[in-house]
Design an enzyme around this catalytic site. Structure first.
Site, PDB file in Angstrom:
ATOM      1  N   SER A 165       1.284  -4.184   2.490  1.00  0.00           N
ATOM      2  CA  SER A 165       0.447  -5.253   1.940  1.00  0.00           C
ATOM      3  C   SER A 165       0.970  -5.561   0.543  1.00  0.00           C
ATOM      4  O   SER A 165       1.655  -4.733  -0.075  1.00  0.00           O
ATOM      5  CB  SER A 165      -1.018  -4.802   1.871  1.00  0.00           C
ATOM      6  OG  SER A 165      -1.782  -5.670   1.070  1.00  0.00           O
ATOM      7  N   TYR A 177      -7.328   2.096   0.005  1.00  0.00           N
ATOM      8  CA  TYR A 177      -6.458   1.102   0.643  1.00  0.00           C
ATOM      9  C   TYR A 177      -5.152   0.895  -0.135  1.00  0.00           C
ATOM     10  O   TYR A 177      -4.062   1.012   0.424  1.00  0.00           O
ATOM     11  CB  TYR A 177      -7.197  -0.219   0.801  1.00  0.00           C
ATOM     12  CG  TYR A 177      -6.379  -1.263   1.543  1.00  0.00           C
ATOM     13  CD1 TYR A 177      -6.246  -1.197   2.929  1.00  0.00           C
ATOM     14  CD2 TYR A 177      -5.730  -2.286   0.870  1.00  0.00           C
ATOM     15  CE1 TYR A 177      -5.497  -2.134   3.618  1.00  0.00           C
ATOM     16  CE2 TYR A 177      -4.978  -3.222   1.546  1.00  0.00           C
ATOM     17  CZ  TYR A 177      -4.862  -3.140   2.920  1.00  0.00           C
ATOM     18  OH  TYR A 177      -4.098  -4.057   3.596  1.00  0.00           O
TER      19      TYR A 177
END
Length: 315
Positions: A165, A177
């Site tokens: 990401s 995350y």
């Protein structure tokens, strides 16, 4: 003069790269690709796209309902299997299942797509176990799946595609995350290059998937707020919680609803004769997050801090 020469060289470089990337590997109909996280989102769409191109897709889903829906939307070539990337037994069972199907030719492609985002919130609001929950899926599960399948990938001189990401470049939210995606960026398999195994990292920007669905994010954030000690609630203030929760809705609205740019990048990483090491996907990834990742940390921290609410006892 020098500017013209530089522009010409850049143009030739981009033209050459475009030409090389358009060339696909031969015998696509013989190649097996395993994709994790195929219930929804990127994995689901990629499985359907590769199936349409005639590849032998091995789609790993977390739930039987997700697997059934995918089988109903694809050809008989596509096969599904249940996989929990946090379970070593599940990974071992799937590895044996894949070995039976690919035989001596090995596994051409592994797409590590399975991932979760929640819980998300200020780090102080979270427990160690909540960090571990995300890391187990996004990073440690990815590592174990990859290590289990490397012998089959080496046999086929195949490809590993890891979905990271832009938040693996710059950290802008609390929780596990961003940490997990930084780890995915750092997972190097340089030792596999002599065996012909190539690794690509996909770095999507904002796309509307289950990870960005505001409803569960807001629900989880409210749960974190409600369990905070009174001292912490007083330090942050209820307005902080409300604005932080609303930001997830705004992020979802600003994200792209079309997932195909990401799955197209995955496809190129799998099928191009000369894949890139990294694919930044989305205008926000290319022109904001990626350039920002090369800037000093104080600058990126200042930019992201500008969008966060001010705590009640903050400056």
């Amino acid at each position: 003069l020098w500017l013209s020469v530089a522009a010409l060289l850049l143009g030739l470089f981009l033209l050459r790269r475009w030409h090389r990337e358009r060339q696909t590997v031969p015998r696509l109909l013989e190649k097996h690709v395993l994709i994790t996280g195929c219930d929804t989102g990127f994995g689901n769409l990629l499985a359907r796209q590769l199936d349409a191109r005639g590849l032998r897709v091995l789609a790993a889903c977390l739930t039987e309902s997700g697997a059934a829906q995918l089988r109903a939307a694809t050809s008989d070539r596509l096969q599904t299997v249940l996989l929990d990337v946090t379970s070593s037994k599940s990974i071992a069972d799937v590895t044996a299942w894949v070995r039976e199907r690919v035989g001596d030719q090995g596994l051409w492609g592994l797409v590590n797509n399975a991932g979760i985002g929640a819980p998300v919130g200020p780090n102080e609001w979270l427990t160690k176990e909540e960090f571990v929950k995300v890391l187990d899926v996004n990073l440690l599960g990815l590592v174990e799946v990859t290590l289990s399948l490397l012998p089959l990938l080496r046999r086929a001189r195949g490809r590993v595609v890891n979905v990271a990401s832009v938040m693996g470049r710059v950290s802008c939210i609390g929780g596990g995350y961003c940490i997990s995606k930084f780890g995915v960026e750092a997972l190097g398999l340089v030792e596999m290059r002599p065996f012909g195994v190539q690794v690509s990292i996909i770095e999507p920007g904002g796309f509307q998937t289950g990870l960005t669905d505001p409803a569960p994010l807001v629900k989880g954030f409210v749960r974190l707020w409600d369990r905070l000690p009174a001292e912490a609630q007083a330090a942050y203030g209820r307005h902080y919680a409300e604005k932080y929760a609303k930001s997830s809705t705004l992020v979802h609205r600003l994200s792209s609803s079309s997932l195909s740019p990401v799955t197209d990048a995955m496809t190129r990483a799998l099928l191009s004769r000369c894949p890139r090491s990294r694919y930044a996907v989305g205008w926000d990834a290319r022109f904001f997050f990626l350039p920002l990742s090369y800037c000093p940390a104080w600058l990126s921290d200042s930019i992201f801090g500008h969008f966060l609410p001010v705590p009640a006892s903050g400056m």
